[in-house]
Each structure stands twice: as C-alpha cells, then as structure tokens.
Design a protein around this motif. Structure first.
Motif, mmCIF file in Angstrom:
data_model
loop_
_atom_site.group_PDB
_atom_site.id
_atom_site.type_symbol
_atom_site.label_atom_id
_atom_site.label_comp_id
_atom_site.label_asym_id
_atom_site.label_seq_id
_atom_site.Cartn_x
_atom_site.Cartn_y
_atom_site.Cartn_z
ATOM 1 N N SER B 17 -6.549 2.570 -0.261
ATOM 2 C CA SER B 17 -6.759 1.763 0.510
ATOM 3 C C SER B 17 -5.378 0.906 0.124
ATOM 4 C CB SER B 17 -7.814 0.230 0.546
ATOM 5 O OG SER B 17 -7.234 0.113 -0.750
ATOM 6 N N TYR B 18 -4.425 2.316 -0.106
ATOM 7 C CA TYR B 18 -2.977 1.386 -0.558
ATOM 8 C C TYR B 18 -2.029 1.728 0.799
ATOM 9 C CZ TYR B 18 -4.421 2.450 -5.128
ATOM 10 O OH TYR B 18 -5.090 2.048 -6.226
ATOM 11 N N CYS B 19 -0.221 1.422 0.251
ATOM 12 C CA CYS B 19 -0.336 0.967 1.442
ATOM 13 C C CYS B 19 0.751 2.216 1.524
ATOM 14 C CB CYS B 19 1.318 0.098 1.264
ATOM 15 S SG CYS B 19 0.793 -1.678 1.462
ATOM 16 N N PRO B 20 0.804 2.718 3.317
ATOM 17 C CA PRO B 20 2.104 3.771 3.265
ATOM 18 C C PRO B 20 2.509 4.171 2.361
ATOM 19 C CG PRO B 20 1.392 2.769 5.519
ATOM 20 C CD PRO B 20 0.717 1.772 4.497
ATOM 21 N N GLY B 21 3.248 5.286 1.617
ATOM 22 C CA GLY B 21 3.696 6.012 0.642
ATOM 23 C C GLY B 21 4.110 4.882 -0.381
ATOM 24 N N CYS B 22 3.061 4.523 -0.643
ATOM 25 C CA CYS B 22 2.588 3.249 -2.066
ATOM 26 C C CYS B 22 2.639 4.953 -2.791
ATOM 27 C CB CYS B 22 1.670 2.632 -2.333
ATOM 28 S SG CYS B 22 1.392 1.857 -3.523
ATOM 29 N N LEU B 23 3.088 4.459 -4.510
ATOM 30 C CA LEU B 23 2.571 5.898 -5.307
ATOM 31 C C LEU B 23 1.745 5.317 -6.303
ATOM 32 C CD1 LEU B 23 6.179 5.981 -6.705
ATOM 33 C CD2 LEU B 23 5.327 7.823 -5.083
ATOM 34 N N HIS B 24 0.733 4.607 -5.891
ATOM 35 C CA HIS B 24 -0.845 4.475 -7.251
ATOM 36 C C HIS B 24 -0.910 5.319 -6.628
ATOM 37 C CE1 HIS B 24 -0.523 0.385 -8.622
ATOM 38 N NE2 HIS B 24 -0.587 -0.578 -7.807
ATOM 39 N N GLY B 25 -1.542 6.070 -5.862
ATOM 40 C CA GLY B 25 -2.554 7.217 -4.966
ATOM 41 C C GLY B 25 -1.548 8.274 -5.419
ATOM 42 N N GLY B 51 -5.555 -6.006 -9.633
ATOM 43 C CA GLY B 51 -4.386 -5.692 -9.024
ATOM 44 C C GLY B 51 -4.695 -5.115 -7.811
ATOM 45 N N CYS B 52 -3.576 -3.949 -6.992
ATOM 46 C CA CYS B 52 -3.549 -3.188 -5.998
ATOM 47 C C CYS B 52 -4.837 -2.140 -6.711
ATOM 48 C CB CYS B 52 -2.670 -2.808 -5.810
ATOM 49 S SG CYS B 52 -1.306 -4.129 -4.643
ATOM 50 N N ALA B 53 -4.519 -1.810 -7.285
ATOM 51 C CA ALA B 53 -5.701 -0.500 -8.297
ATOM 52 C C ALA B 53 -6.802 -0.836 -8.472
ATOM 53 C CB ALA B 53 -4.589 0.187 -9.534
ATOM 54 N N ASN B 121 4.515 -0.357 -13.550
ATOM 55 C CA ASN B 121 5.906 -1.395 -13.341
ATOM 56 C C ASN B 121 6.397 -0.769 -12.012
ATOM 57 O OD1 ASN B 121 8.121 -2.863 -13.757
ATOM 58 N ND2 ASN B 121 8.555 -1.527 -15.146
ATOM 59 N N ASN B 122 6.007 -2.205 -10.691
ATOM 60 C CA ASN B 122 5.976 -2.224 -9.582
ATOM 61 C C ASN B 122 7.809 -3.197 -9.533
ATOM 62 O OD1 ASN B 122 4.321 -3.174 -9.248
ATOM 63 N ND2 ASN B 122 3.276 -2.838 -7.900
ATOM 64 N N THR B 123 7.586 -3.770 -10.329
ATOM 65 C CA THR B 123 8.403 -4.778 -10.626
ATOM 66 C C THR B 123 7.538 -6.113 -9.835
ATOM 67 O OG1 THR B 123 9.889 -4.437 -8.811
ATOM 68 C CG2 THR B 123 10.925 -3.844 -10.552
ATOM 69 N N TYR B 125 3.692 -8.797 -7.881
ATOM 70 C CA TYR B 125 2.585 -8.400 -8.023
ATOM 71 C C TYR B 125 2.429 -8.170 -6.424
ATOM 72 C CZ TYR B 125 2.065 -11.772 -12.040
ATOM 73 O OH TYR B 125 1.469 -12.117 -13.476
ATOM 74 N N GLY B 126 1.981 -7.207 -6.413
ATOM 75 C CA GLY B 126 1.536 -6.244 -5.368
ATOM 76 C C GLY B 126 0.438 -6.832 -4.319
ATOM 77 N N MET B 127 -0.780 -6.947 -5.203
ATOM 78 C CA MET B 127 -2.085 -7.428 -4.220
ATOM 79 C C MET B 127 -1.590 -8.746 -4.571
ATOM 80 S SD MET B 127 -5.633 -7.099 -5.891
ATOM 81 C CE MET B 127 -6.220 -6.435 -4.083
ATOM 82 N N ASN B 212 7.018 2.385 -6.946
ATOM 83 C CA ASN B 212 7.790 1.258 -5.542
ATOM 84 C C ASN B 212 6.366 0.890 -4.898
ATOM 85 O OD1 ASN B 212 5.881 3.282 -4.827
ATOM 86 N ND2 ASN B 212 6.508 3.719 -2.874
ATOM 87 N N CYS B 213 7.104 -0.357 -4.469
ATOM 88 C CA CYS B 213 6.281 -0.621 -3.428
ATOM 89 C C CYS B 213 6.872 -1.915 -1.977
ATOM 90 C CB CYS B 213 5.514 -1.914 -4.328
ATOM 91 S SG CYS B 213 4.401 -3.296 -3.243
ATOM 92 N N PRO B 214 6.659 -0.521 -1.598
ATOM 93 C CA PRO B 214 7.747 -1.029 -0.137
ATOM 94 C C PRO B 214 7.187 -2.061 0.440
ATOM 95 C CG PRO B 214 5.795 1.310 0.101
ATOM 96 C CD PRO B 214 6.384 0.786 -1.624
ATOM 97 N N THR B 215 5.363 -2.377 0.471
ATOM 98 C CA THR B 215 5.286 -3.157 1.405
ATOM 99 C C THR B 215 5.762 -4.712 0.514
ATOM 100 O OG1 THR B 215 3.363 -2.297 1.671
ATOM 101 C CG2 THR B 215 2.791 -4.798 2.320
ATOM 102 N N GLN B 216 6.221 -4.649 -0.658
ATOM 103 C CA GLN B 216 6.700 -6.185 -0.938
ATOM 104 C C GLN B 216 8.061 -6.429 -0.923
ATOM 105 O OE1 GLN B 216 5.063 -8.588 -0.854
ATOM 106 N NE2 GLN B 216 2.947 -7.803 -1.152
ATOM 107 N N LEU B 217 8.875 -5.120 -1.361
ATOM 108 C CA LEU B 217 9.962 -4.880 -1.093
ATOM 109 C C LEU B 217 10.576 -5.199 -0.056
ATOM 110 C CD1 LEU B 217 10.964 -1.599 -3.040
ATOM 111 C CD2 LEU B 217 11.471 -4.274 -3.436
HETATM 112 S S1 SF4 Z 1 1.314 -3.796 -2.056
HETATM 113 FE FE1 SF4 Z 1 2.461 -2.938 -3.145
HETATM 114 S S2 SF4 Z 1 1.505 -1.918 -4.906
HETATM 115 FE FE2 SF4 Z 1 0.058 -2.733 -3.137
HETATM 116 S S3 SF4 Z 1 -0.608 -0.673 -2.191
HETATM 117 FE FE3 SF4 Z 1 0.877 -1.864 -1.227
HETATM 118 S S4 SF4 Z 1 2.474 -0.715 -1.771
HETATM 119 FE FE4 SF4 Z 1 1.278 -0.522 -3.328
#
Ligand code: SF4
Ligand SMILES: Cc1ncc(C[n+]2csc(CCOP(=O)(O)OP(=O)(O)O)c2C)c(N)n1
Lengths: 365, 244
Positions: B17-25, B51-53, B121-123, B125-127, B212-217
C-alpha cells in the motif's frame, strides 16, 4: 501430606505463578510489590524460565506481549501507578487475543499516592483499564493461600479465554505472612496454534490487534465479548459467610473482606444478623449471587478501601430491590472493624426489626 | 528461459500500500531476500511498527507481530528471550524508534538483545501526514513546524547510530542510503550482516536506512532520492559505526 510453609502474599504470587506454568516474568520495581520481581529473579531461572527487569512498565508489558505471542505462559506485576502505564500493553494484548497474567498490589492513589494498602483501582481493573472494548478477568485473593492458588489458576483462565487475567490484591494481602499448604497443581494448557514461533511446516502466523475494516474489528470484538459472556456463566465466584439468615450482608473483597469477616461475628455478638458476601472474581462480578440475596430482602453494606467503586456493581446487581449502603476509607487507611460495626448497627436500627440471632462464632469456610 | 528475478519466498504475493517511489517496499524486499539467503524463514519472528509499515505483516510470509507504537524492541525482547533459537527483527520508523520508543530501543541495545532492528529514517511522520519527526532536519518544513525546524524551538535532530554507538550492547550499527545503485547494494549487504550478527548470538544489531518520503516532501520519487542524498547524508553520515 501437603507441605505447610510460612510465606508472604507476594511470594505466594510468585510460587503460585511458577506452579501455574509461568515461564517468563518481566517487571519493574515499585513498592509494595517488590518481593514479586525479587523472588522471581531467584526462582524463575531455577524453574527454567526467563526473568527480566525491564526499563519501564510500558516495556515490561510489551515483553509480556512478545512472550505470550510466542506461546509461553507469562506475567508481569506492579502496583497502581505502574499498572496505569501497563494499560497500553494490556489493551493490545486483549485486542490480539493473547493470554497473560498481571498482578496489581494496589496502593493509595491518585498520582503517586502512597505505599499503603488501597482498593482504589477497582474501576481500572474491572472496566478494562485501557482504551477499547475489552475487560480484564479479575481475581481478588484475600489470603496468602489464595494468592498462591488464584495466581496458579489465573494462567489456565488466561489461556482458556485468550485474555489478560488480573490478580488484584493490595499492600496488606501482598505483605502479610501466613502459613499455607502448597497444593498439587497441574496446569491445563490448551493447544495454541496461533503462536508466532517461526513458520516451520505451517503457514505464517500473525499476532495483531489492527483490523482496518470496521466490520472485521466488530467481528473480533463480538468474539471477545462472547468470551466474557461465557466467563460470566462459568467463572464467576464468590464466598458466602453467614448470609443465609443475615439481615445485613456486607460485600467486600481482599483486605476489606478480612476486616468484614470480623465485623460479622462482632455484629452477631451484639444481636445483629450480619453476613458477608466476598466476590472472588471481580470481573465477572457475582451479580446473580447478589441479586438472589436482594430478592430475599437482604440489605447490603459495601465496604471498600476506596471512595466507592465496587458499590456501583452491587447497585447494578440489586437494581433498587433493596437498600445498598457504602462505607469506605481511602488514601491507604484500613477501616477498623469497630467503625464498620457502627455502620451495621445504624443500618439494623433503621430497619423494621430483626428477632432471634444465632450468637455462635463461626469458622472461616 | 532463465529466471533471473523473482519474489523471495519470505515475501507474500500481495500488493503493497506504499506510495509510488517509497523505499519502504524496497527495504522489505531486501529483508525478505536476506531471510531467504540465510535460510532462516522458519525461525523468523518479525515485529512491525506503528507507522507507514504497520501492514508489513501482510507483506511478509514469515511469522509477524504487530507492536504498539515504539514498543517493538520490547516485544522482540519478549519473543527472543523465550525462543532463543528464533531470528527476531524489528522494523521501525523514526517516530516509532527515536521519539515514542526511545527508551525501548536504547535499553534493548544496552542489554545486547540478540535481535536485529531495521530503522527507517525518512525525517517525517509519514503515516499521520508529515508532522515533525525527531530526525527532521534543521530548516526542514513539516505540518507541525511549518516555517522550518528551528534548533532553539524544536531542538536538534537525533543521530541514532551515533547515540547507540556509545553503548557496549550493540555489535553492529550501520547507516546506509539506498538512493542509488551503490547505495542499494550497500543497504542489502548491511541488512545481511546485521542478521548474520544476530545468528552469532553476541549482541544487538541495527541498520539505519535513510529513506525518502516523496509524498510528505511533495516532490517526485526521483527528486526525493536526490533530496535524501543532498540533505540527509551530510547530517547523517553513512558507514559502519560499530562492527565487533
Ligand atoms: S507517506 Fe511517505 S513513508 Fe509513507 S508510504 Fe507514502 S511515501 Fe512512503
Ligand atoms: C500511542 C500512539 N500515538 C500516536 C499514534 C499515531 N501515529 C501513527 S503512525 C505515527 C508516526 C509514524 O511515523 P514514523 O515512525 O516516522 O513512520 P513512517 O510513517 O514515517 O514510516 C503516529 C504518531 C499511534 N498510533 N499510537
């Protein structure tokens, strides 16, 4: 013949736990329960189990969560302020349908309160304590013997109901020394196919309390509630002492029940027919037993070392059918028998009048 | 035809369920590959964060436990202490590990728990929507420091590896950044080494993965990788801090 030994309530909790199959204990120091982790640190390794002093109560209960998920009988203990911190983990354990045992040697509150005996965590213990739709099953020993037997049994109960089981005592019960007979105890351990022990030869298991789809969570909550219903039918326990012919029934548990035990004889010595109903399980609460007494016209005096918590459950059970009075001392004060006898006398005077009384002193059953 | 790339056995066949490009996956996959390569899938018990994971238990095909926010190291301790032959890891974000769970990670490390922590460490709180994290950089904007993090107002970002390196319990601490080809290889190697260290049974191991957290950045996935390299790496130096 059973072995007879002198022991403190807190030590009996430890020995009962080990007899009950507990093989992992995680704790954090707090008075008046320190003998539990101290004694555990000596006895648990000898029993082949794990003892670990955690960095906080938050961590200790989370370690319990991990050990329970791994299928091991596990417990933690604390006293009131520490139990407040454990509520996070207790809620997660209940939500993940894991078994564990928690002993709360209650002390005065709120806040840091003091280290004297109190019963002011009744609401927290019987209403769930943490967030969400769950309860903890609560056993309330009133003797060192019961500290042993109820703690041993708590592990069977927790496993059967896949729910945290709380052993609720107080500084007096935890600190007092009595002679007890060590019983033979055989733990009843059900199969646990849900444990996370490594997915060897089976599909992977998940231990979890997150259900993102509301109807899924409702299903889990209904399953949990069904267990409480079963517990109400099969687990509820109370001791009746001279309630048969009583006009006034004292209702008390733990330390205050011991005081009330003397009050029964003192009141009868003064011509008042008093009895004692002692809930042994606080959740499920002996509602039916109290209701039956109310049906027979008995009046109730609830005695607690709190400003009135269990009295609400008694009132719910009585449903206005009979009179319910309350007498409590708080802040760590233990009520003296004479104070309570005065209350009983006032109640007897207010009633339309009783006739003959059995003045024989009773033995504890 | 020769198969050169496939789903690791330790990874479930589900969509993440991660955003496109997110490194969690990406990091999940590396952990699964390492578990397969070490042949320990049937001994593994993983502990997921809040958290997102949080749904990591759905993405792995090994035993998994969902912990309360920040408590994963304590939960992992409970498992490992009663099952000493298991292979236990925690997977935690910076809010989970370096804010609410600071006590748990420090003490698990100090006790030298034979567990492995993968620290993302993605600097941010993504979730919960991009609030300030303990690792948010000075000057970096978040939804709760909208004008940028200021040292004298929000305090300084925490360097977790350096902090834990003062303890004697950890036997392996490394910081990696899987934001380019070399970084990806180094990340996989560090994760493998951390698990191998656990198998040696001598102490605690942790890999901090700068992510990275492209969504929050609010930047593209590609730009978010560049952002990590240009902004995070100078403050969070890469390398092995403890290896013993
Ligand atoms: S919010 Fe950020 S950390 Fe969470 S899944 Fe999306 S990109 Fe990844
Ligand atoms: C006790 C508690 N407090 C707060 C939250 C809300 N919460 C969920 S995720 C999260 C932050 C997670 O951030 P991080 O650990 O950095 O992971 P990320 O989402 O960035 O991967 C918070 C505060 C919670 N679930 N539980």
């Amino acid at each position: 013949m059973a072995e007879r030994v002198l022991m403190k309530g807190n030590e009996a909790i430890v020995r009962g736990a080990i007899a009950g199959g507990c093989r992992a204990f995680f704790g954090y120091p707090i008075t008046p329960q320190n003998e539990i982790p101290e004694c555990m640190s000596r006895l648990m390794p000898k029993a082949g189990g794990v003892f670990l002093q955690a960095e906080s109560e938050l961590a200790a209960i989370s370690m319990v969560y991990g050990a329970a998920a791994a299928g091991v009988r596990t417990m933690t203990s604390s006293s009131s302020p520490g139990i407040s911190l454990k509520q996070e983990g207790i809620s997660y354990i209940a939500g993940a349908e894991l078994p564990c045992v928690i002993a709360n040697v209650q002390r005065g509150g709120p806040g840091l309160g003091n280290i004297a005996a109190a019963q002011s965590d009744y609401f927290q213990s019987t209403r769930g304590g943490g967030h969400g739709d769950y309860r903890t099953l609560v056993l309330a020993p009133w003797s060192v013997m019961e500290c042993y037997t109820l703690t041993a049994e708590a592990f069977d109960i927790a496993d059967e109901y896949r729910n945290p089981c709380l052993v609720l005592l107080d500084a007096v019960i935890g600190q007092m020394i009595e002679a007890i007979e060590i019983p033979d105890w055989k733990p009843k351990v059900p199969p646990k196919p849900w444990t996370t022990t490594g997915a060897k030869g089976r599909p992977a298991n998940v231990v979890n309390s997150l259900y993102i789809i509301p109807s899924d969570l409702e299903e889990v909550n209904n399953r949990i509630q069904a267990r409480y219903k079963h517990a109400a039918e099969h687990l509820t326990r109370a001791q009746s002492i001279r309630t048969e012919d009583a006009d006034v029934v004292l209702v008390a548990y733990g330390c205050s029940a011991r005081v009330c035990r003397s009050v029964v004889d003192m009141a009868r010595g003064e011509g008042i027919r008093a009895g004692l109903l002692r809930p042994i399980t606080l959740y499920p609460f002996p509602t039916r037993e109290i209701d039956a007494l109310a049906e027979r016209g008995k009046r109730f005096l609830v005695v607690e070392m709190s400003s009135g918590q269990m009295v609400e459950d008694v009132r719910l059970a009585v449903e206005g059918k009979s009179e319910v009075r309350f007498y409590g001392r708080t802040g760590g004060v233990v009520p003296a028998p004479a104070e309570i006898v005065e209350q009983v006398k006032a109640m007897a005077k207010a009633s339309s009048g009783s006739t003959t009384v059995n003045r024989q002193p009773t033995t504890v059953n | 035809m020769q198969k050169v790339y496939e789903r690791p056995e330790s990874m479930a066949d589900v969509q993440m369920s991660y955003c496109p490009g997110c490194l969690h996956g990406t990091v999940h996959r590396m952990i699964a590959e390492v578990i397969d390569e070490l042949g320990v899938r049937e001994q593994v018990v993983g502990v997921c964060p809040v958290g997102c994971a949080v749904f990591m238990y759905e993405y792995m095909s090994c035993d998994m436990i969902e912990a309360a926010h920040g408590r994963a190291p304590a939960v992992a301790t409970g498992v490992k202490r009663v099952l000493p032959d298991s292979v236990v890891f925690t997977y935690q974000g910076d809010g989970d590990l370096a804010a609410i769970g600071t006590a748990e990670i420090i003490h698990a490390a100090a006790r030298g728990e034979r567990i492995t922590t993968i620290f993302i460490n993605n600097t941010t709180y993504g979730m919960t929507g991009g609030q300030m994290a303990p690792t948010t950089l000075l000057g970096q904007k978040s939804t709760t420091c909208p004008t940028g993090r200021e040292a004298m107002r929000e305090g300084f970002p925490i360097r977790v590896c350096e902090l834990l390196a003062t303890l004697d319990g950890p036997i392996y601490l490394a910081r990696v950044a899987p934001v380019n080809a070399a970084g990806l290889v180094k990340t996989k190697n560090a994760i493998k080494k951390a698990f191998q260290k656990q198998l040696e049974g001598r102490g605690f191991s942790l890999v901090e993965v700068l992510c990275n957290c492209p969504t929050q950045l609010k930047v593209s996935p590609i730009d978010s990788l560049k952002w990590v390299e240009e902004n995070m790496v100078p403050y969070y130096p890469l390398g092995e801090f403890v290896d013993r």
